[in-house]
Structures are given as C-alpha cells and as structure tokens.
Design a protein around this motif. Structure first.
Motif, PDB file in Angstrom:
ATOM      1  N   UNK A 171      -4.437   8.338 -15.300  1.00  0.00           N
ATOM      2  CA  UNK A 171      -4.618   6.898 -15.537  1.00  0.00           C
ATOM      3  C   UNK A 171      -3.716   6.074 -14.640  1.00  0.00           C
ATOM      4  N   UNK A 172      -2.441   6.542 -14.508  1.00  0.00           N
ATOM      5  CA  UNK A 172      -1.502   5.808 -13.663  1.00  0.00           C
ATOM      6  C   UNK A 172      -1.920   5.882 -12.204  1.00  0.00           C
ATOM      7  N   UNK A 173      -2.410   7.075 -11.781  1.00  0.00           N
ATOM      8  CA  UNK A 173      -2.871   7.216 -10.399  1.00  0.00           C
ATOM      9  C   UNK A 173      -4.065   6.292 -10.122  1.00  0.00           C
ATOM     10  N   UNK A 174      -5.008   6.244 -11.069  1.00  0.00           N
ATOM     11  CA  UNK A 174      -6.183   5.364 -10.896  1.00  0.00           C
ATOM     12  C   UNK A 174      -5.771   3.906 -10.768  1.00  0.00           C
ATOM     13  N   UNK A 175      -4.805   3.475 -11.560  1.00  0.00           N
ATOM     14  CA  UNK A 175      -4.340   2.089 -11.507  1.00  0.00           C
ATOM     15  C   UNK A 175      -3.724   1.770 -10.149  1.00  0.00           C
ATOM     16  N   UNK A 176      -2.855   2.732  -9.658  1.00  0.00           N
ATOM     17  CA  UNK A 176      -2.219   2.492  -8.373  1.00  0.00           C
ATOM     18  C   UNK A 176      -3.273   2.469  -7.245  1.00  0.00           C
ATOM     19  N   UNK A 177      -4.277   3.383  -7.318  1.00  0.00           N
ATOM     20  CA  UNK A 177      -5.315   3.404  -6.297  1.00  0.00           C
ATOM     21  C   UNK A 177      -6.170   2.122  -6.319  1.00  0.00           C
ATOM     22  N   UNK A 178      -6.376   1.535  -7.483  1.00  0.00           N
ATOM     23  CA  UNK A 178      -7.105   0.257  -7.567  1.00  0.00           C
ATOM     24  C   UNK A 178      -6.351  -0.853  -6.858  1.00  0.00           C
ATOM     25  N   UNK A 179      -4.987  -0.822  -7.028  1.00  0.00           N
ATOM     26  CA  UNK A 179      -4.176  -1.827  -6.337  1.00  0.00           C
ATOM     27  C   UNK A 179      -4.280  -1.632  -4.821  1.00  0.00           C
ATOM     28  N   UNK A 215       4.106   5.815  -5.449  1.00  0.00           N
ATOM     29  CA  UNK A 215       4.142   5.858  -6.905  1.00  0.00           C
ATOM     30  C   UNK A 215       3.014   6.733  -7.452  1.00  0.00           C
ATOM     31  N   UNK A 216       1.832   6.712  -6.794  1.00  0.00           N
ATOM     32  CA  UNK A 216       0.729   7.546  -7.261  1.00  0.00           C
ATOM     33  C   UNK A 216       1.073   9.024  -7.132  1.00  0.00           C
ATOM     34  N   UNK A 244      -6.745  -0.266  -3.212  1.00  0.00           N
ATOM     35  CA  UNK A 244      -8.087  -0.692  -2.815  1.00  0.00           C
ATOM     36  C   UNK A 244      -8.157  -2.199  -2.634  1.00  0.00           C
ATOM     37  N   UNK A 245      -7.588  -2.963  -3.532  1.00  0.00           N
ATOM     38  CA  UNK A 245      -7.606  -4.433  -3.444  1.00  0.00           C
ATOM     39  C   UNK A 245      -6.817  -4.912  -2.241  1.00  0.00           C
ATOM     40  N   UNK A 246      -5.636  -4.259  -2.002  1.00  0.00           N
ATOM     41  CA  UNK A 246      -4.830  -4.662  -0.852  1.00  0.00           C
ATOM     42  C   UNK A 246      -5.569  -4.400   0.453  1.00  0.00           C
ATOM     43  N   UNK A 247      -6.253  -3.234   0.525  1.00  0.00           N
ATOM     44  CA  UNK A 247      -7.033  -2.933   1.725  1.00  0.00           C
ATOM     45  C   UNK A 247      -8.142  -3.971   1.922  1.00  0.00           C
ATOM     46  N   UNK A 248      -8.821  -4.327   0.835  1.00  0.00           N
ATOM     47  CA  UNK A 248      -9.888  -5.336   0.944  1.00  0.00           C
ATOM     48  C   UNK A 248      -9.353  -6.662   1.434  1.00  0.00           C
ATOM     49  N   UNK A 249      -8.178  -7.076   0.931  1.00  0.00           N
ATOM     50  CA  UNK A 249      -7.590  -8.348   1.353  1.00  0.00           C
ATOM     51  C   UNK A 249      -7.215  -8.296   2.828  1.00  0.00           C
ATOM     52  N   UNK A 250      -6.640  -7.177   3.240  1.00  0.00           N
ATOM     53  CA  UNK A 250      -6.291  -7.048   4.657  1.00  0.00           C
ATOM     54  C   UNK A 250      -7.536  -7.060   5.527  1.00  0.00           C
ATOM     55  N   UNK A 251      -8.603  -6.386   5.070  1.00  0.00           N
ATOM     56  CA  UNK A 251      -9.854  -6.364   5.837  1.00  0.00           C
ATOM     57  C   UNK A 251     -10.443  -7.759   5.965  1.00  0.00           C
ATOM     58  N   UNK A 307       0.841  -1.203   0.000  1.00  0.00           N
ATOM     59  CA  UNK A 307       0.000   0.000   0.000  1.00  0.00           C
ATOM     60  C   UNK A 307       0.884   1.265   0.000  1.00  0.00           C
ATOM     61  N   UNK A 308       1.875   1.256   0.896  1.00  0.00           N
ATOM     62  CA  UNK A 308       2.754   2.419   0.987  1.00  0.00           C
ATOM     63  C   UNK A 308       3.476   2.676  -0.333  1.00  0.00           C
ATOM     64  N   UNK A 309       3.955   1.599  -0.957  1.00  0.00           N
ATOM     65  CA  UNK A 309       4.678   1.760  -2.232  1.00  0.00           C
ATOM     66  C   UNK A 309       3.784   2.293  -3.326  1.00  0.00           C
ATOM     67  N   UNK A 310       2.564   1.776  -3.416  1.00  0.00           N
ATOM     68  CA  UNK A 310       1.657   2.233  -4.474  1.00  0.00           C
ATOM     69  C   UNK A 310       1.203   3.663  -4.255  1.00  0.00           C
ATOM     70  N   UNK A 311       1.024   4.091  -2.951  1.00  0.00           N
ATOM     71  CA  UNK A 311       0.681   5.492  -2.681  1.00  0.00           C
ATOM     72  C   UNK A 311       1.831   6.417  -3.111  1.00  0.00           C
TER      73      UNK A 311
END
Length: 910
Positions: A570-578, A561-562, A580-587, A555-559
């Motif tokens: 487009x690149x920011x949206x892609x990183x934020x999607x990643x 990079x964003x 979002x998925x990581x947060x969901x997995x952790x939750x 999460x920290x790395x993708x933030x």
C-alpha cells in the motif's frame, strides 16, 4: 391611316431668299393647318420629330391621325383637336399641351402653339411644336425666334379720298371710313374723323408734308398712325396727287389710303427677330456664313469676322478670304469634308480647324453647315453654316489631358497597387502597380470587384461582408487598414496589406485603396516572432530549471521511500502514484515549452480563450520570480475566439515579461492576469475602426509598477522603442504583440499612470463556434485480444518497458531496434503484425521514414508514432494521415492502449 401628300398653301414671296431658308430649315417643328383642320404644310424639323424621312411622307392629315386615341385627360383626340383648332380661330392664339405619336408608335408630350394667320384672305393656323421630353430639362429659345420665322400677311382694302382746295371740301369712300375705324353712316364729316383718329403725334408733320407737296407740285406720299377709339393703333399709307389751274392755283387733291398695319407689324417683328437672332448668335459665340454655290458669293456675318479680329466688311466676301485664313495643314482636309457632304457621301458637316487671327495667332474653330438643295434638280445650291470659337475649350481639354497624363505617370510610378473603388467595392480605376501586384491590366480590372478580401471572416461575418463594412467606413471619411488576402492571376492568394482612404473621383465620393504584398515582411515577422519566443524561452529557463529540479528531487525521494517500504504494498503504491503525478506535471511543462517555442505558420482556429489564458499563465508562472505575487482571474463564461494558440501564448508571455520588469524593485510587487467579456460601444469602435462590432474577449495583464509616462505611451508599440535600460530589452516585444493582435482582428489599449501601475488590455472578437474542448481522458483498463504489436525503439530501457506494459495488457509483442530492423520483422511470414508502435527519432531509419516504407506496401497498416519532441511537428505540418496517431513522451499505459484499441477498431470497421 397613311397621310396624303401635303397641299401647300400659297406662300407670299419673301423680300429675300434667306428668310424662306430660315423658315423651311427652322430647327423647331412647324406646320400649317387649313380651315378644315388638316395639316397641309410641314417643315423638316416637324417631320423628323414625328419620325418621318421628309415632309412628303407626312402629307395632309388631321392632327388626330398623328396622336394616340385619347389624350392625357381621357378625351378623344379627334374631338379635342377640333376644339383646340376652333378655340385658336376664336382667340387668335392658343397654346396647350398635347400627346403626339411618332411613326415608331412612341407617344411623347409636346407643347402646341396655334396662331391664326391670313393667307389670301383665308384664316389658317400656324402650328409650332415643342417636344416637352427634352424642353423640360432646358428652356428653349423657340419664342425668341418665332417672329423671325413667321410671315403673317394680310391683304388690306384700298380707300379713296378727295380734297377740294377751292371749295374746301373733303370726300371719303366707304372703305376709307372703315380703314379709319368709323361707320360710313355715322354722319361725322371726314375732316372731323381725320383730325380725331390720326395719331396726335403725327398730325402736325402730316399737314406740313401735305402743304409742302401742294406748294412744290410733288406727290403726297406718307405713312402715319391712326389711334382708334378702342385705343389700338393702325398704320396707313396715304398717297395723293394735286391738280392745278392754268394759273397754278391748286384745285383739288385725289388720293388713296392703304391699311399697312399687318405689314408694319411683320416688319417690326422681323426687326425684333433679327435682333434676337443676332444676339443669340453672339451669345453662343457663333458667326454665320452663307455660300452660294451657283455664284460663289459668300456672306460673312460681323460676328464671323469679329472672331478673327476683323471689323465688319473688313475683308472681301469671297471664298478666297476663307481659304487665306484657314491653316495650311487643315485646308485640304476641310475642303475634302465639304465635297463629301455636298456629294452625299457624308450625312452631315461638322469639322474643327485652325484659322489665323488678325494678330497672327491661331483660333480653333468648329464649323457646322447645312446644304440647301434645289427641289427640281436635287443639286446643292447653297451651304449655310456657323463658326464657333472653341479655342478656350481646346486649351482646357489639352490642360486636362496633360494633367491626366501627369497624374497617370505619378500614379503608375508608385510601387504600391492603387485602386479607385466605388461604394460596392468595384474598380473604377487602377495604376500600373496594381497590374504588377495582381496580374490584371487596368482595362481588365475596371468594373470588377476589388482583387482582395479581408483575411479574417467566419460564417457569421464572411470576407465580403467585412469588406463592405470597411468600405462604408471609408466612404464616411475614416481611414481603414485591412489585413487582406490578395488574388493574383494564375497563382495562389498572398498576404496583402491594404489601406482604404476616402476620396473623390470626377466629383463622386470613392474609396482609394492602396495595397502592398507583405509576403516577405510576414516571413520576417515570423522569424522575428520566433526570435522573440526564444528570448522569452531564455527567461523561462531559470524558472523551469528550478521547478524541474524540484520534480526530480521529489521523484527521487519517493522512489527511495518506496524501496524502503517494499514489503508494504500500500505504501509503495502511494509513493508510485506521487511519482506518476510528478512525471505528468514535468511532462506538461516540457510540452508547454515545446508548444510555445514551436515555429510554424499561423493557423487560426476556434479555441477556448479561457484555456489559453490558463495555459499561458501556467507557462509564464515559471518566468515570474517567487518574490512577485501573481494572480489569475479567469471568468466562468466560455469565451471562444478565432486564434493561433502559440501566438496568443506569446502575447501573454511578452506582456507578463514586461510586467515582471515593471514591478522590479517595487514594494509588494503584484501581477494579475484577468479574462473577461467586453461589448464594443460606439466610442470603442471609433477608437478602433478596423475591429468588428459586437462582443469580445478582453485579456488584461496588470501590474503595480512605476507606470508609463504620457509621451512614451504613444510610442510603446513602435519597433525598437523601449523604456528599459540598455541591454535589458530589444524594443520588439510589444511591437510583436501589436502585430499579433492586429492579425487576429483585435485591438490593444494601454492604461497607465506614473506611480500607479499599468494595465494592458487585449481585445479579440468572439466567434460563434463554442471553441476547442479538452480531449477526453482515456478510459482505464484497455486489454488486448492477443493482437500482435511490433515495438520499435533504439532505447533498450524504453523498448523493454513498452513491451512489458503491452504484454501485461494481453498483447503479443515483437521488438525491433530501428526502422530497418522493423521492416525485416514485418517482412517475415510468421510475424503477422497487426500494429506497429515506433519511436520517431532513431538511427538508420526513423519512425516517419518507417511509416512511409510500410505504407508503400501496406497502405492500411496502423501505426502509433512516439516522440519526445513537439508532437505537432512530427509529420512536418502535413495533413492528418489516416490510421496513424502521434503520442508525446512520457505516456502512460492507458493512453498507449487506448490509441492501439482505437486504430484496431477502425481496422475492424473497415
């Protein structure tokens, strides 16, 4: 037709009164039929058999009057009765079956014996009945006593004879010829007939007796036999007197001959009957006594005296003899019973008493008697009865009573509830422990269904059906354990552990049910189960920390990079999607951990075993070191079971933990979790008698570890048994697995061999319910219509984020820092809040308290509660609250807006 009074034929005077008593008081029904075919005399037993009070009520009737219109073969009763009577007259004796009619109208079968007898030279029929309704179950001794109760009399003709001793002549009258069975006109001389017909064994002593009488000038008086030409014997009585000349020379003898065959036959039958009667009395262990109330004379039979150790005639035949032998404590009571019977205050006489034996010990005697009443005065003149030695029976009854009391004392001392059940589950007996456990007395429980039912059951197999199956197994000799729910009077049901065992009760096959209240044990099990969960959670910490740090790093790395690419949407949206998925997995990982560690009551519901296996494997994945190969093989077939999700996940977790320990140090360590379907066969059901037949879900956890030694395999599920080194295990994990599987109505089997690994198989019965479905994914893009939403959260960042998300979805948003602040906002007239979104844990007033305060004044106000803890425990396991939803943090905007829209839509519908 009403019977007319009986016309009694003349009865010959008996040589003694007792025979008439036995005849009149014969327990067998008897009567006399006159030449016209009419019953003219009855005994008391016949009247009682036909339902009449006395013989006078019966009177003189044709047999058909006391019969149904037709007999069993369809013939008219009157016509057939006449045929039977005629046949009896022809043949002398005729026996046949007949259907008679009681006074009440009841038709019953009898065996009738008609015997031709002679009274005053007139042929009558002596009729004896035997009620076949009862006699078909036991052989009566009627024939053995027939002769004793029947006096067949015949008046014989008297013949004359004269023997001239000087001229050696022999003259007979015609009647003498007939007595000797010869025609008077046969031409044969009397001397020749005499020598030919007199029985050869009697001829010599007869002639010697005659010569002696003549020589001694004494009367000639002999009884001897005749042997008739047809082979029959006849008895005659000869008397004669001889005349003499002046010189003493015998001149002639004149005499008579009397046919006494009938008398001899009656005497012979009477002797035989008396012998049989005496044998019957001795065989029945009964002695006879006869008390003449007019003279106080008493008769005691030899058997009566023998019961008390005395020889015949050893004691005086007086009433004082009886009085001296009866126990002092019983004498007054027995005499009072005698007086009541003689005075008519009692219908019969039967009493038990103690009598002193010659050796000094007491003999327990049962006395029964019948009074003989004077027909003219109605006063009792005799009392005839029997004595029966019942000492052995009384001793046996005492031993049985003592045994019963001992058995009852032992049974009632048990803490467990013990029931004796029949094959249908109805109570035949119960102990005091059953009353203590279920609150009903033994008398209240007997005859009612068992006060417990199996704790499991669904629409396809209700509790009473599974109980019948368990009872059927127990009746076949199988011991069956039951996880049951017991019923206690006036209270709710409680968990009860019941064991069914095969047994016998008074010779019948029954089921012995032993039950105990396991409420406290279940509570301890729940605590132990939670402790085991925490032990498993401890093992998860390392793996979860590793995965969670991976999530945070990503999460920290993708933030980062964003931020570097903020100019590239487009690149920011892609990183934020990643992110979002990581947060969901952790939750999801946190939610699984919360669910697994949840401490709550066991709740069985229809769930998908496929999903439980996948979720359990995902949870256990964090506890499996990366060096171990893990594999999940879940079948495609949908398998639904009645289960508690938390317990099944703990079963999987414990089995996986054991597998991790088993493969430690092994080359290429591998753990496989496998789910398949299984159909129980006869061998499987025999190994697990308590499990339901049919199809099951089979969950297997396999490893390629060292395996389990044969002696240890039988102790794997015992509490505190472990094969792990000291400090590596409590020995409770597999015990808890075993208890959880049993509670689900399942079974567990172990396959293991040293050096070849272990497979643990868990079997759970399938249910007809298709199972829990995954909740549908909320649709994207929910937009408000300007409704006012109050957001309550003590965390400024979370509250600001939530307000911003809702504002962006066209909701008017108000804010509050805690529950008290929220109540003030809701009370303001200008607020007009449509829905409240509140955090659960806040200072001053939390979300649940806020919900209760708001509902006190606005019962229908919709609310969404948000928690970072276990969402299942927000409402303390209370039932679902209307118009309230609970969301777990973190949540996305679509999930929150979907809940808001659903609650507002329900409000519109209302």
């Amino acid at each position: 037709m009403t019977p007319t009074p009986a016309r009694h034929p003349p009865v010959p005077t008996a040589p003694e009164d007792r025979f008439d008593v036995l005849f009149e008081r014969n327990p067998d029904p008897c009567s006399i039929i006159d030449p016209g075919g009419t019953f003219v005399r009855w005994n008391r037993a016949a009247a009682q058999m036909l339902g009449y009070d006395d013989v006078a009520t019966l009177g003189a009737v044709h047999p058909s009057v006391l019969s149904p219109p037709t007999q069993a073969d369809g013939h008219d009763s009157r016509t057939k009765a006449d045929e039977m009577i005629a046949r009896a007259h022809r043949e002398g004796v005729h026996r046949f079956e007949w259907r008679h009619l009681r006074r009440s109208g009841e038709v019953f079968p009898v065996e009738v014996t008609l015997t031709r007898i002679e009274w005053d030279g007139v042929a009558h029929l002596y009729c004896v009945w035997r009620d076949l309704t009862e006699s078909k179950r036991a052989q009566a001794a009627l024939e053995a006593s027939e002769a004793m109760h029947r006096r067949a009399q015949r008046i014989a003709a008297l013949g004359h004879w004269e023997r001239g001793l000087v001229a050696d002549t022999f003259l007979w009258s015609d009647e003498t010829y007939r007595i000797f069975g010869v025609d008077p006109d046969c031409g044969e001389t009397p001397e020749r007939v005499f020598r030919r017909v007199v029985h050869p064994d009697d001829r010599d002593w007869m002639e010697a007796a005659y010569d002696r009488a003549v020589a001694e000038h004494t009367p000639y008086d002999v009884e001897h036999r005749l042997l008739l030409p047809d082979g029959t014997e006849k008895w005659v009585h000869e008397r004669g007197e001889t005349t003499y000349g002046e010189d003493g020379t015998p001149l002639a003898t004149a005499g008579t001959v009397l046919d006494i065959t009938a008398r001899k036959q009656v005497e012979g039958r009477l002797r035989a009957s008396e012998e049989r009667f005496q044998l019957a009395m001795e065989g029945a262990n009964e002695g006879l006594w006869d008390w003449d109330l007019t003279t106080d004379a008493v008769y005691y039979s030899p058997r009566w005296l023998g019961m008390l150790g005395y020889a015949a005639d050893a004691l005086p035949a007086t009433l004082d003899t009886w009085g001296s032998l009866v126990h002092d404590d019983d004498r007054a009571r027995v005499l009072a019973r005698v007086e009541d019977y003689l005075a008519g205050r009692a219908d019969g006489f039967e009493v038990e008493m103690r009598m002193r034996h010659r050796d000094g010990h007491d003999v327990m005697v049962r006395s029964r008697a019948l009074k003989i009443v004077d027909p003219t005065t109605g006063a009792a003149r005799r009392l005839i009865g029997t004595h029966d030695d019942i000492t052995a029976r009384k001793n046996a009854e005492r031993r049985v009573l003592e045994s019963e009391q001992s058995y009852r004392g032992i049974l009632d001392s048990l803490n467990e509830a013990v029931y004796v059940l029949d094959g249908d589950g109805r109570v035949l007996d119960a102990n005091a422990g059953a009353q203590r456990l279920h609150g009903t007395t033994r008398e209240q429980a007997i005859g009612r269904p068992a006060p417990f039912v199996p704790a499991r059951g669904d629409a396809a197999a209700p509790a009473d059906a599974t109980l019948r199956d368990a009872l059927a197994l127990a009746m076949k000799g199988v011991a069956v354990p039951l996880d049951a729910r017991g019923a206690r009077a006036g209270t709710e049901s409680f968990p009860e552990e019941v064991h069914l065992y095969p047994g016998t009760y008074f010779g019948a096959r029954v089921v012995i049910a032993v039950g105990i209240d396991v409420s406290e044990r279940r509570l301890l099990e729940q605590r132990l189960l939670q402790s085991q969960k925490m032990e498993a959670v401890g093992r998860l910490v390392g793996g979860i920390a590793h995965d969670f740090n991976n999530f945070l790093a990503a999460i920290q790395g993708n933030v980062h990079l964003a931020r570097l690419r903020v100019t590239d949407p487009a690149a920011v949206t892609a990183k934020m999607a990643i992110v979002d998925e990581l947060v969901s997995r952790a939750a999801r990982m946190v939610q699984q951990l919360l669910t697994f560690s949840r401490q709550s009551t066991v709740h069985l519901e229809s769930v998908s075993m496929n999903e439980l296996a996948r979720e359990g494997m995902r949870l256990a994945d964090a506890a499996i070191p990366a060096s171990i190969t893990r594999r999940a093989e879940i079948c495609d077939e949908s398998l639904a079971v009645l289960a508690d999700s938390t317990q099944i996940q703990q079963v999987i977790m414990n089995l996986v933990n054991n597998a991790v320990d088993a493969v430690e140090g092994r080359p290429d360590p591998t753990i496989v979790v496998r789910l398949t379907s299984h159909t129980a066969d006869a061998a499987f059901l025999a190994r697990h008698p308590g499990i339901a037949a049919g199809r099951h879900a089979r969950l297997t956890v396999a490893d390629n570890g060292e395996g389990i030694a044969e002696p240890d395999r039988h102790k794997l599920f015992e509490p505190f048994f472990t094969t792990k080194p000291v400090g590596r295990g409590t020995g409770l994990g597999l015990a808890m697995v075993f208890g959880a599987v049993q509670h689900h109505g399942g079974a567990i089997e172990v396959e293991s061999e040293r050096g070849r690994g272990t497979e643990m198989h868990v079997y759970l019965p399938l249910t007809t319910d298709p199972g829990t479905r995954d909740a549908p994914t909320p649709a994207r893009g929910h937009v408000g219509r300007g409704e006012t939403v109050l957001v309550v959260d003590d965390d400024d960042a979370v509250r600001a984020m939530t307000c911003e998300m809702l504002s962006g979805r066209n909701y008017r948003v108000l804010e509050a820092r805690d529950g008290l602040d929220a109540l003030a906002r809701l009370a303001a007239p200008e607020s007009r809040v449509d829905l409240t979104v509140s955090d659960v844990v806040m200072p001053k007033m939390g979300g649940v308290e806020l919900l209760e305060a708001v509902r006190a004044s606005a019962p229908s106000h919709p609310m969404v509660l948000v928690t970072g803890y276990d969402r299942h425990r927000v409402l303390d396991n209370r039932d679902e609250i209307p118009r309230c939803r609970v969301l777990a943090k973190p949540f996305d905007c679509d999930e929150l807006c979907a809940s808001i829209e659903a609650l507002l839509a329900a409000d519109d519908g209302a």
